[in-house]
Design an enzyme around this catalytic site. Sequence first.
Site, mmCIF file in Angstrom:
data_model
loop_
_atom_site.group_PDB
_atom_site.id
_atom_site.type_symbol
_atom_site.label_atom_id
_atom_site.label_comp_id
_atom_site.label_asym_id
_atom_site.label_seq_id
_atom_site.Cartn_x
_atom_site.Cartn_y
_atom_site.Cartn_z
ATOM 1 N N ASP A 94 0.962 -1.307 -0.332
ATOM 2 C CA ASP A 94 0.153 -0.095 -0.052
ATOM 3 C C ASP A 94 1.108 1.220 -0.109
ATOM 4 O O ASP A 94 1.884 1.274 0.580
ATOM 5 C CB ASP A 94 -0.740 0.290 1.163
ATOM 6 C CG ASP A 94 -1.835 -0.741 1.325
ATOM 7 O OD1 ASP A 94 -2.614 -0.963 -0.074
ATOM 8 O OD2 ASP A 94 -2.462 -1.196 1.904
ATOM 9 N N ASP B 175 -5.937 -3.487 4.099
ATOM 10 C CA ASP B 175 -5.579 -2.855 5.570
ATOM 11 C C ASP B 175 -7.583 -3.201 5.788
ATOM 12 O O ASP B 175 -7.818 -3.375 6.829
ATOM 13 C CB ASP B 175 -5.170 -1.260 6.119
ATOM 14 C CG ASP B 175 -5.386 -0.987 4.367
ATOM 15 O OD1 ASP B 175 -6.262 -0.599 3.978
ATOM 16 O OD2 ASP B 175 -4.738 0.992 4.865
ATOM 17 N N ASP C 228 -9.597 -6.396 1.077
ATOM 18 C CA ASP C 228 -8.421 -6.095 1.242
ATOM 19 C C ASP C 228 -8.268 -8.129 1.640
ATOM 20 O O ASP C 228 -7.531 -8.609 1.352
ATOM 21 C CB ASP C 228 -7.298 -6.039 2.157
ATOM 22 C CG ASP C 228 -7.264 -4.073 0.952
ATOM 23 O OD1 ASP C 228 -8.015 -4.514 -0.011
ATOM 24 O OD2 ASP C 228 -6.895 -3.445 1.943
HETATM 25 P P1 ATP Z 1 -3.622 3.289 -0.282
HETATM 26 O O1 ATP Z 1 -4.579 2.058 -0.908
HETATM 27 O O2 ATP Z 1 -2.114 3.318 -0.475
HETATM 28 O O3 ATP Z 1 -3.447 3.195 1.265
HETATM 29 P P2 ATP Z 1 -5.461 5.733 0.711
HETATM 30 O O4 ATP Z 1 -5.482 5.689 1.931
HETATM 31 O O5 ATP Z 1 -5.767 6.993 -0.335
HETATM 32 O O6 ATP Z 1 -3.812 4.190 -0.367
HETATM 33 P P3 ATP Z 1 -7.723 4.342 0.047
HETATM 34 O O7 ATP Z 1 -8.145 4.760 1.586
HETATM 35 O O8 ATP Z 1 -8.213 3.806 -1.200
HETATM 36 O O9 ATP Z 1 -6.712 4.654 -0.534
HETATM 37 O O10 ATP Z 1 -8.036 6.194 -0.499
HETATM 38 C C1 ATP Z 1 -8.874 5.956 -1.708
HETATM 39 C C2 ATP Z 1 -8.951 7.115 -2.203
HETATM 40 O O11 ATP Z 1 -10.205 8.030 -1.224
HETATM 41 C C3 ATP Z 1 -8.238 8.577 -1.908
HETATM 42 O O12 ATP Z 1 -7.429 8.907 -3.046
HETATM 43 C C4 ATP Z 1 -8.903 9.566 -1.399
HETATM 44 O O13 ATP Z 1 -9.518 10.186 -2.427
HETATM 45 C C5 ATP Z 1 -10.353 9.245 -1.229
HETATM 46 N N1 ATP Z 1 -10.084 9.364 0.407
HETATM 47 C C6 ATP Z 1 -9.147 9.169 1.430
HETATM 48 N N2 ATP Z 1 -9.729 8.683 2.410
HETATM 49 C C7 ATP Z 1 -10.744 9.532 2.322
HETATM 50 C C8 ATP Z 1 -12.682 9.993 3.301
HETATM 51 N N3 ATP Z 1 -12.695 9.972 4.715
HETATM 52 N N4 ATP Z 1 -13.339 10.173 3.145
HETATM 53 C C9 ATP Z 1 -13.712 10.231 1.869
HETATM 54 N N5 ATP Z 1 -12.627 10.196 1.052
HETATM 55 C C10 ATP Z 1 -11.203 10.048 0.780
#
Ligand code: ATP
Length: 930
Positions: free
Chosen positions: A329, A649, A653
Amino acid sequence: MSQKKWYQMSTEETLQSSGTEPSKGLTMEESEKRLAAYGKNELAEGQGVSPVTLFLNQFKDFMVLVLAGATLVSGLLGEYLDAVAIIAIIIMNGILGFVQEFRAERSLRALKELSAPNAKVLREGQVELIPARWLVPGDIVVLESGDRVPADIRFIETNGLYAEESALTGESVPVAKHTAPLEGEDIPLGDQRNVGFMGTMLTRGTAKGVVVRTGMATEMGKIADLIQNTDATETPLQHRLEQLGKILIVVALALTVMVVVAGILHGQEPYGMFLAGVSLAVAAIPEGLPAIVTIALALGVQRMIQRKAIVRKLPSVETLGCASVICSDKTGTLTQNKMAVTHLWTGGELLEVTGNGYDPRGDILKQGQHVDVRKNQMLRRLLQVSVLCNNAELREERAESKKNQPDDETEGVWSIKGDPTEGALVVLGAKAGVTQQSLEGLYRRIVEFPFDSERKRMSVIVEHQGGRMVCTKGAPDVLVQQCAYVLWDDKIIPFTPTLKQKVMAANEGMAKNALRVLGLAYRDLKLTERSEEETAVESQLVFVGLTGMIDPPRKEAREAILKCRKAGIRTVMITGDHQTTAEAIARQIGILPQDGLALNGQQLSAMSDDDLDKRIGEVYVYARVSPEHKLRIVKSLQRQGHVVAMTGDGVNDAPAIKAADIGIAMGISGTDVSKEASALVLSDDNFATIVSAIEEGRGIYENIRKFIRYLLASNVGEILTMFLAMLAGLPLPLVPIQILWVNLVTDGLPAMALGVDQAEKDLMQQKPRLAKENIFARRLGWKIISRGILIGLCTLAAFYITLKQGGDGPGALVKAQSVAFVTLVMAQLIHVFDCRSSRSIFHRNPLQNKWLVMAVVSSLLLMLPVLYVEKLQPIFKTVPLGVMDWVLVLVFAGIPTFLMGIGSLMSKPRKRKPASYGGGGAKAMKPVVR
Ligand code: ATP
């Protein structure tokens, strides 16, 4: 009247009968009382083996029983001294075996404790994380998607809650949960929608509930017997070694029989020969091997814990050493997950945000000039939505010493409770005076549609004086599709394709600078509109603007990625974030090479498995992926012969984590579901920890090979000494008690010390080993046989020379046997240092492993009295050795190790396979045979 069932009660009745306050939970005192009354919230475990049984088991071995029987007979025939000494050695051997197995067992149990689950509970008004086994009936627990339900719970608050209860009901489709009381008697478990059952998983939403049953009283407790059969902890290597052990027993027995027969044919006395044969068999069978393997694994696992990697499944320790690709990730693992908004975009204007970390002091600037939020309606709305659609909390922690001085002006440490992405938005709001406290009185949240990585957005509905409003934030590319209007020049206007393009260009611009971008939108809800359906609520929204936040890469990430590259391991980034942001970060930390490819979820969905298989070797970044994409990536890599380590996480997943060869979960931000599916948990969520774990995994495997080499070469040496002497018609070179003593002195401690040896320097500069590699591969088999033969020949030579020098009399035989005994012990104790290196004794500092030095010294201290304490000499049939005897002993004992060492120094250095990596990646690596 019979008592109402929990599912029949209303939430008020539930709280009343549990004697608990919904806002405060139980007091500490009450919870302790209840813990004493109800017991721990644990399922009873099957009985382990008691230490006494473990000790007695040491004497169950067939050959040990034969030896004990034969010794008793010789005792009855008058050889008391011999009999008592041999029995004493058998008991000492038993104690050694017991200590090894007991340690192994204890370490395994300690590992199990470490992965015990926690629960969030409300006690005395504070939400705390406590071990789930301390929960008592009446506790109020706070749950969210991804949590495992820690006890049987009656829900008192639910928010879009779904639970997967297949462990209890067999139904794998998650069921919706609510708080309303149910009518009817004997409602089946699957229909008790207001109850959460211990061990089931929450797949969506959030909830609060009162614990109503704990431990064996829970529904899971009722079927605990059925689920007792937890995973077998035997690793593939342990299994293979067990098979090998069986073969070695047969080989050792066959050789022993040959030794006995050869001895008798050459005129040895049959009974003496029989006793020598049985002793040889006892000595030659590497009975300690499985326990030492377990200890090496368990101690290695403890070292991993110190390096912040918690192994949940022992077999993964072996697999770790074979990992050829790590899919990681981005957020939090490769980056610090310490977000700070640095840019805003609204109504076509880019604004800058100043400040430091989570400190709420900072400013919003337009072209370097302060922007007055009160006069900028669009900015105000953007900040409002950011703070309302948010579950994080900003906190200031003051040093203990400053806590009692409220007037003290010195700074505290600012931290975030909750998701750092949301935290950054709270800090942003605070910088402009839009705080959670200031909005609390004006807006009341009534519904939340939680964020999940599939939807990539989150919404809340809030009530205010003028009506109701929905606030949404999420990935810009997803969010614009839900918007029909945009806030522009303080007006709401239709969101035309041109304006959409402007938004996406601004998004792209921020992402190129490695910023994580979030879009914000809102809309007023009509009073007649239903608010349960998120798809309906999150439509026709008014787009407000973008926030861009930095999330700096972890300092250690770059170096760890480089280390992987040298070790022939490819690092691949898989993220839910935007492709441009992901690429920018991947380049910064060295994941994405010049000619490497990045793919996004959409492209991935459009590709067939065949296409993916063809391209996968070139792709280093997967962006905007959904959890199901991860599974495809794992499977494709595996089809290419890779051993895949994959992090995750979220709840969704779990399938990919399970399918990976090494599933890795995040200790801090990971859900229970992902942790339980994983083989390894990173207690610091850090990518570098995966690399440390792989390094340890490789080291543990090499250590196991080291002591296998040591034990088997020693045993080959012992058997050959006896066998060749009998073939040559010589007298017995070692009497039974000496054979047993050699075994006791050399087998135990030095082998264990090899199990905790330091890794060789170039451990992480070699290609990963193949998953199906034979334990004797890479010349280990040759080393065992060649060193074993040399040890046997040299011992026999020392024996023969001394015998001839002494003139064949009985005195000469005792002396020659003493020399043979000491030569055999010394040859093994010198060889043990050679075993530390895959090259030769000259390639490593022999004093580096202090445990080994101590083990060898203690072995010497056990051997010398046998020679020099007069009272022991008749028991061990020894005579003291003089200086010249020692010279002879040391020369012959040193030959097997030093001769081979010099040979290896003189020969051209063997070409060690360098790690392969680079553009070709997977293609360049030799596929693993599955
Ligand atoms: P990784 O998969 O590497 O952990 P990540 O945290 O960016 O990365 P996700 O958590 O799936 O992956 O988030 C995907 C997208 O959703 C982010 O790029 C962001 O634009 C949006 N996002 C993340 N957190 C929030 C939140 N708390 N509320 C709304 N949108 C969110």
